[in-house]
Design an enzyme around this catalytic site. Structure first.
Site, PDB file in Angstrom:
ATOM      1  N   THR A  18       0.829  -1.208   0.000  1.00 26.35           N
ATOM      2  CA  THR A  18       0.000   0.000   0.000  1.00 26.35           C
ATOM      3  C   THR A  18       0.865   1.262   0.000  1.00 26.35           C
ATOM      4  O   THR A  18       0.530   2.262  -0.616  1.00 26.35           O
ATOM      5  CB  THR A  18      -0.908   0.019   1.254  1.00 26.35           C
ATOM      6  OG1 THR A  18      -1.543  -1.253   1.391  1.00 26.35           O
ATOM      7  CG2 THR A  18      -1.964   1.103   1.160  1.00 26.35           C
ATOM      8  N   ARG A  22       7.753  -2.699   2.985  1.00 25.11           N
ATOM      9  CA  ARG A  22       7.922  -2.792   4.440  1.00 25.11           C
ATOM     10  C   ARG A  22       8.291  -4.209   4.819  1.00 25.11           C
ATOM     11  O   ARG A  22       7.635  -5.155   4.391  1.00 25.11           O
ATOM     12  CB  ARG A  22       6.633  -2.403   5.167  1.00 25.11           C
ATOM     13  CG  ARG A  22       6.374  -0.940   5.048  1.00 25.11           C
ATOM     14  CD  ARG A  22       5.214  -0.477   5.882  1.00 25.11           C
ATOM     15  NE  ARG A  22       4.819   0.823   5.372  1.00 25.11           N
ATOM     16  CZ  ARG A  22       3.812   1.531   5.813  1.00 25.11           C
ATOM     17  NH1 ARG A  22       3.082   1.077   6.809  1.00 25.11           N
ATOM     18  NH2 ARG A  22       3.529   2.701   5.289  1.00 25.11           N
ATOM     19  N   SER A 113       6.123   3.904   8.744  1.00 22.45           N
ATOM     20  CA  SER A 113       4.950   4.641   9.207  1.00 22.45           C
ATOM     21  C   SER A 113       4.442   4.209  10.575  1.00 22.45           C
ATOM     22  O   SER A 113       5.152   4.331  11.554  1.00 22.45           O
ATOM     23  CB  SER A 113       3.858   4.524   8.153  1.00 22.45           C
ATOM     24  OG  SER A 113       2.810   5.393   8.467  1.00 22.45           O
ATOM     25  N   HIS A 114       3.213   3.691  10.631  1.00 16.24           N
ATOM     26  CA  HIS A 114       2.605   3.366  11.921  1.00 16.24           C
ATOM     27  C   HIS A 114       3.120   2.038  12.480  1.00 16.24           C
ATOM     28  O   HIS A 114       2.778   1.676  13.604  1.00 16.24           O
ATOM     29  CB  HIS A 114       1.089   3.293  11.761  1.00 16.24           C
ATOM     30  CG  HIS A 114       0.667   2.247  10.774  1.00 16.24           C
ATOM     31  ND1 HIS A 114       0.826   2.419   9.435  1.00 16.24           N
ATOM     32  CD2 HIS A 114       0.143   1.019  10.940  1.00 16.24           C
ATOM     33  CE1 HIS A 114       0.387   1.337   8.800  1.00 16.24           C
ATOM     34  NE2 HIS A 114      -0.032   0.467   9.693  1.00 16.24           N
ATOM     35  N   ASP A 277       1.406   9.807  13.781  1.00 14.77           N
ATOM     36  CA  ASP A 277       2.047   8.492  13.688  1.00 14.77           C
ATOM     37  C   ASP A 277       3.554   8.586  13.444  1.00 14.77           C
ATOM     38  O   ASP A 277       4.132   9.674  13.494  1.00 14.77           O
ATOM     39  CB  ASP A 277       1.377   7.645  12.600  1.00 14.77           C
ATOM     40  CG  ASP A 277       1.729   8.124  11.198  1.00 14.77           C
ATOM     41  OD1 ASP A 277       2.011   9.323  11.050  1.00 14.77           O
ATOM     42  OD2 ASP A 277       1.730   7.299  10.256  1.00 14.77           O
ATOM     43  N   ASP A 279       5.636   8.549  10.935  1.00 13.93           N
ATOM     44  CA  ASP A 279       6.208   9.444   9.926  1.00 13.93           C
ATOM     45  C   ASP A 279       5.423  10.749   9.763  1.00 13.93           C
ATOM     46  O   ASP A 279       5.669  11.518   8.842  1.00 13.93           O
ATOM     47  CB  ASP A 279       6.329   8.726   8.579  1.00 13.93           C
ATOM     48  CG  ASP A 279       4.982   8.273   8.037  1.00 13.93           C
ATOM     49  OD1 ASP A 279       4.066   8.008   8.841  1.00 13.93           O
ATOM     50  OD2 ASP A 279       4.841   8.179   6.804  1.00 13.93           O
ATOM     51  N   ASP A 281       2.217  11.485   9.012  1.00 23.38           N
ATOM     52  CA  ASP A 281       1.164  11.752   8.032  1.00 23.38           C
ATOM     53  C   ASP A 281      -0.236  11.430   8.552  1.00 23.38           C
ATOM     54  O   ASP A 281      -1.228  11.808   7.935  1.00 23.38           O
ATOM     55  CB  ASP A 281       1.437  11.044   6.690  1.00 23.38           C
ATOM     56  CG  ASP A 281       1.643   9.552   6.819  1.00 23.38           C
ATOM     57  OD1 ASP A 281       1.545   9.027   7.946  1.00 23.38           O
ATOM     58  OD2 ASP A 281       1.907   8.906   5.787  1.00 23.38           O
ATOM     59  N   ARG A 282      -0.330  10.746   9.698  1.00 21.28           N
ATOM     60  CA  ARG A 282      -1.664  10.435  10.237  1.00 21.28           C
ATOM     61  C   ARG A 282      -2.016  11.353  11.396  1.00 21.28           C
ATOM     62  O   ARG A 282      -1.136  11.940  12.027  1.00 21.28           O
ATOM     63  CB  ARG A 282      -1.705   8.997  10.757  1.00 21.28           C
ATOM     64  CG  ARG A 282      -1.536   7.968   9.696  1.00 21.28           C
ATOM     65  CD  ARG A 282      -1.761   6.609  10.297  1.00 21.28           C
ATOM     66  NE  ARG A 282      -1.606   5.598   9.262  1.00 21.28           N
ATOM     67  CZ  ARG A 282      -2.083   4.374   9.362  1.00 21.28           C
ATOM     68  NH1 ARG A 282      -2.718   3.994  10.445  1.00 21.28           N
ATOM     69  NH2 ARG A 282      -1.908   3.515   8.381  1.00 21.28           N
ATOM     70  N   SER A 365      -8.184   5.395   8.071  1.00 23.90           N
ATOM     71  CA  SER A 365      -7.040   5.009   8.896  1.00 23.90           C
ATOM     72  C   SER A 365      -6.337   6.213   9.516  1.00 23.90           C
ATOM     73  O   SER A 365      -5.167   6.121   9.861  1.00 23.90           O
ATOM     74  CB  SER A 365      -6.061   4.215   8.050  1.00 23.90           C
ATOM     75  OG  SER A 365      -5.718   4.944   6.880  1.00 23.90           O
ATOM     76  N   LYS A 376      -0.823  12.523   2.969  1.00 23.59           N
ATOM     77  CA  LYS A 376      -1.645  12.907   4.097  1.00 23.59           C
ATOM     78  C   LYS A 376      -0.751  13.631   5.093  1.00 23.59           C
ATOM     79  O   LYS A 376       0.466  13.496   5.033  1.00 23.59           O
ATOM     80  CB  LYS A 376      -2.339  11.695   4.710  1.00 23.59           C
ATOM     81  CG  LYS A 376      -1.467  10.496   5.024  1.00 23.59           C
ATOM     82  CD  LYS A 376      -2.364   9.316   5.355  1.00 23.59           C
ATOM     83  CE  LYS A 376      -1.594   8.125   5.897  1.00 23.59           C
ATOM     84  NZ  LYS A 376      -1.077   7.260   4.815  1.00 23.59           N
TER      85      LYS A 376
HETATM   86  C1  VG1 Z   1      -2.898   1.161   5.797  1.00 25.61           C
HETATM   87  C2  VG1 Z   1      -4.167   1.975   5.799  1.00 25.61           C
HETATM   88  C3  VG1 Z   1      -4.207   2.892   4.595  1.00 25.61           C
HETATM   89  C4  VG1 Z   1      -2.945   3.762   4.579  1.00 25.61           C
HETATM   90  C5  VG1 Z   1      -1.711   2.894   4.638  1.00 25.61           C
HETATM   91  C6  VG1 Z   1      -0.441   3.691   4.747  1.00 25.61           C
HETATM   92  O1  VG1 Z   1      -2.866   0.329   4.659  1.00 25.61           O
HETATM   93  O2  VG1 Z   1      -5.295   1.146   5.813  1.00 25.61           O
HETATM   94  O3  VG1 Z   1      -5.377   3.666   4.642  1.00 25.61           O
HETATM   95  O4  VG1 Z   1      -2.904   4.551   3.418  1.00 25.61           O
HETATM   96  O5  VG1 Z   1      -1.778   2.031   5.776  1.00 25.61           O
HETATM   97  O6  VG1 Z   1      -0.494   4.556   5.844  1.00 25.61           O
HETATM   98  P1  VG1 Z   1      -3.264  -1.222   4.700  1.00 25.61           P
HETATM   99  O7  VG1 Z   1      -2.975  -1.736   3.314  1.00 25.61           O
HETATM  100  O8  VG1 Z   1      -2.436  -1.852   5.774  1.00 25.61           O
HETATM  101  O9  VG1 Z   1      -4.710  -1.256   5.045  1.00 25.61           O
HETATM  102  V1  VG1 Z   1       0.903   4.978   6.651  1.00 25.61           V
HETATM  103  O10 VG1 Z   1       0.572   6.272   7.593  1.00 25.61           O
HETATM  104  O11 VG1 Z   1       1.189   3.530   7.508  1.00 25.61           O
HETATM  105  O12 VG1 Z   1       2.036   5.168   5.425  1.00 25.61           O
HETATM  106 CO    CO Z   2       2.207   7.193   8.256  1.00 25.00          CO
END
Ligand code: VG1
Ligand code: CO
Length: 543
Positions: A18, A22, A113-114, A277, A279, A281-282, A365, A376
């Protein structure tokens, strides 16, 4: 300084998900792993020669080492220049801003990210294009193809670059500019929001807590909220970034940021609270005695964005990811705005933002953003909320209640089943897919099914098609269930079940969300047999 060519062989599983690639940090630290993927990035974008890139990351474990490798590979591949955040740190939105502001050819962001950080946790790398947004699928597919055929990569043999000192240095023929990670970003925020009004708000005694979760937003939040806006010292919590995020899970939701939620529900609650979060962006938005779901936050921001100077002329349109609740659709309808439904992941918003078709975008999310960057943006969302509160004089709770009274309420929750057996999870999705045609007309606890399909997206700007983006089941009463598998996990499969119920009876707008969604939850089990497929009695995380 010598340019060397290192022989390598393809490594399995380097397929970006996504949001980039990772993996466990140890995997990224393995022989050739990072190097193979960086080389594949160069191939995927048609080479690095003569190009200028931005480089930064969220400061997690291995961030500093990976940066040195990427710099040496960029220099060996003929890149002209790399602009890098001090100590190789940049929040994702700040990186997106720099890519755009300095008219570069793109950038590499080192972040998972998260996902938690540390030697035993996760690391990640993603590439953003010259527009500042995540590489679209055709580009990430080319990168993946390149990882399957790689035979060698180029790298410079050199000492580490000093990334702590601001200024310009050379690495071979390549220029490196170390920049302050915060200043350009803070300047952008000043151009969008009424900082005078926000200073007056804090001067009048308005209280706020921002939980940076020991991740990248600490320095950004401290500079903007405490220094520039005059929020009292201590308004930013956990503001020192740590390589392992203090062993926490830097995901701003009521589970991982529970202490903050407990605080706003207590007598000591501030007027406003938020978290971000790994990085940056959340965002999670809270008020005294209230948690705002990300889907509701998007809807409230869409309805009120014109109150902030940067959006005073109104919005061109709005967009939400498919699993995000339909609350914003109602605002778009009332305002006569175009409303787009895209697959999960910010990369799908890029074309709409570039084309000026959407101004505001969001995901369930906890991601919200606008056309100011192509990611974001957590701190931005907080500032837009603050600007709206300052203009209206309302409380978070009051604003939300007014919103529901006007548009109705989309009760919403997401249930995650983490690290389940991948074969079983795929089997469940396959069975759902096979049964889709038989669902409409059947009645479950939540009512009669009106539609059921597997979401596919045709990009209205470039015509590209993305299939297999989640199973949608809609009920006649507006309730909805979505099933999809995560594309950011690093162990087994993560099943996400998205649950939504619409209510516009004025006497039922204040119910407990779990109670309001009970029938929808039961229907999801009836339709998919989640317990049997996952072997779990309950989800691991409910947000
Ligand atoms: C998750 C979220 C998605 C978001 C992505 C990256 O993806 O559901 O909405 O864009 O993380 O966010 P997934 O495929 O695990 O549902 V971040 O802030 O972790 O870059
Ligand atoms: Co993020």
């Amino acid at each position: 300084m010598e340019r060397i060519t290192v022989n390598t062989t393809p490594i399995d599983g380097q397929k970006p998900g996504t949001s980039g690639l990772r993996k466990k940090t140890e995997v990224f630290m393995g022989k050739h792993y990072l190097e193979n993927f960086i080389s594949a990035i160069w191939t995927g974008i048609g080479g690095a020669s003569g190009k200028t890139f931005v480089l930064g990351g969220d400061g997690r474990y291995f961030n500093d080492r990976a940066a040195q490798v990427i710099l040496r590979m960029a220099a060996a591949s003929g890149a002209a220049k790399v602009i890098i955040g001090q100590n190789a740190v940049l929040s994702t939105p700040a990186a997106s801003n720099l890519i755009r502001k300095r008219a570069t050819d793109g950038g590499i962001i080192m972040s998972a990210s998260h996902n938690p950080g540390g030697r035993d946790e996760d690391f990640g790398v993603k590439f953003n294009m010259a527009n500042g947004g995540p590489a679209p699928e055709d580009v990430t597919n080319r990168m993946y193809e390149a990882t399957k055929t790689i035979t060698h990569y180029d790298i410079l043999e050199a000492q580490d670059i000093d990334l702590a000192t601001l200024g310009t240095t050379q690495l071979g023929d390549m220029e490196i500019e170390v920049v302050d990670p915060v200043s350009d970003y803070a300047e952008l925020m000043e151009s969008l929001f009424d900082f005078d009004k926000l200073r007056a708000l804090f001067a009048s005694g308005f209280t706020m807590r921002f939980d940076a979760m020991h991740a990248v937003t600490g320095p950004y939040a401290t500079e903007i909220f405490e220094r520039r806006l005059g929020a009292p010292q201590g308004s930013v919590l956990n503001g020192t970034p740590l390589p392992d995020f203090g062993k926490g899970h830097p995901d701003p939701n009521p589970i991982w940021a529970k202490p903050l939620v407990d605080l706003v529900m207590s007598d000591a609650a501030p007027d406003f609270a938020a978290a971000s979060d790994g990085d940056g962006d959340r965002n999670m938005i809270l008020g005294r005695g209230v948690y705002v779901t990300p889907s509701d936050s998007l809807a409230v921001l869409a309805a009120n964005a014109h109150l902030a100077p940067g959006y005073a002329s109104g919005l061109a349109g709005v967009a939400r990811s498919m699993p995000t609740s339909q609350a914003v659709d109602r605002v778009a309808e009332a305002l006569g705005l175009e409303c787009f439904e895209t697959p999960t992941g910010w990369k799908f918003f890029g074309n709409l933002l570039d084309a000026g078709r959407a101004t505001l975008c969001g995901e369930e999310s906890a991601g919200t953003g606008s056309d100011h960057v192509r990611e974001k943006d957590g701190v931005w969302a907080v500032l837009l909320w603050l600007n709206i509160l300052a203009e209206t004089g309302a409380s978070v709770k009051g604003l939300l209640a007014d919103h529901w009274a006007k548009y109705g309420r989309n009760y919403y929750s997401r249930h995650d089943y983490e690290a389940v057996d991948a074969t079983a999870a795929n089997g469940m999705i396959n069975a759902l897919r096979a049964g889709l045609r038989t669902l409409p007309g059947q009645t479950f606890a939540a009512g009669k099914v009106a539609m059921a399909d597997e979401f596919a997206y045709d990009d209205p700007i470039d015509g590209s098609r993305s299939e297999g983006q989640g199973i949608r089941i809609g009920f006649e009463n507006g309730s909805r269930i979505v099933f999809r598998l995560s594309g950011t996990g690093t162990v087994g499969a993560t099943l996400r079940v998205y649950l939504e119920a619409y209510e516009n009876d004025p006497s039922k707008l204040d119910a407990d969300a779990e109670t309001a969604l009970a029938d929808v939850v039961e229907s999801a089990e009836q339709i998919a047999g989640i317990k049997g497929a996952t072997g779990r009695e309950a989800p691991d995380v409910k947000t």
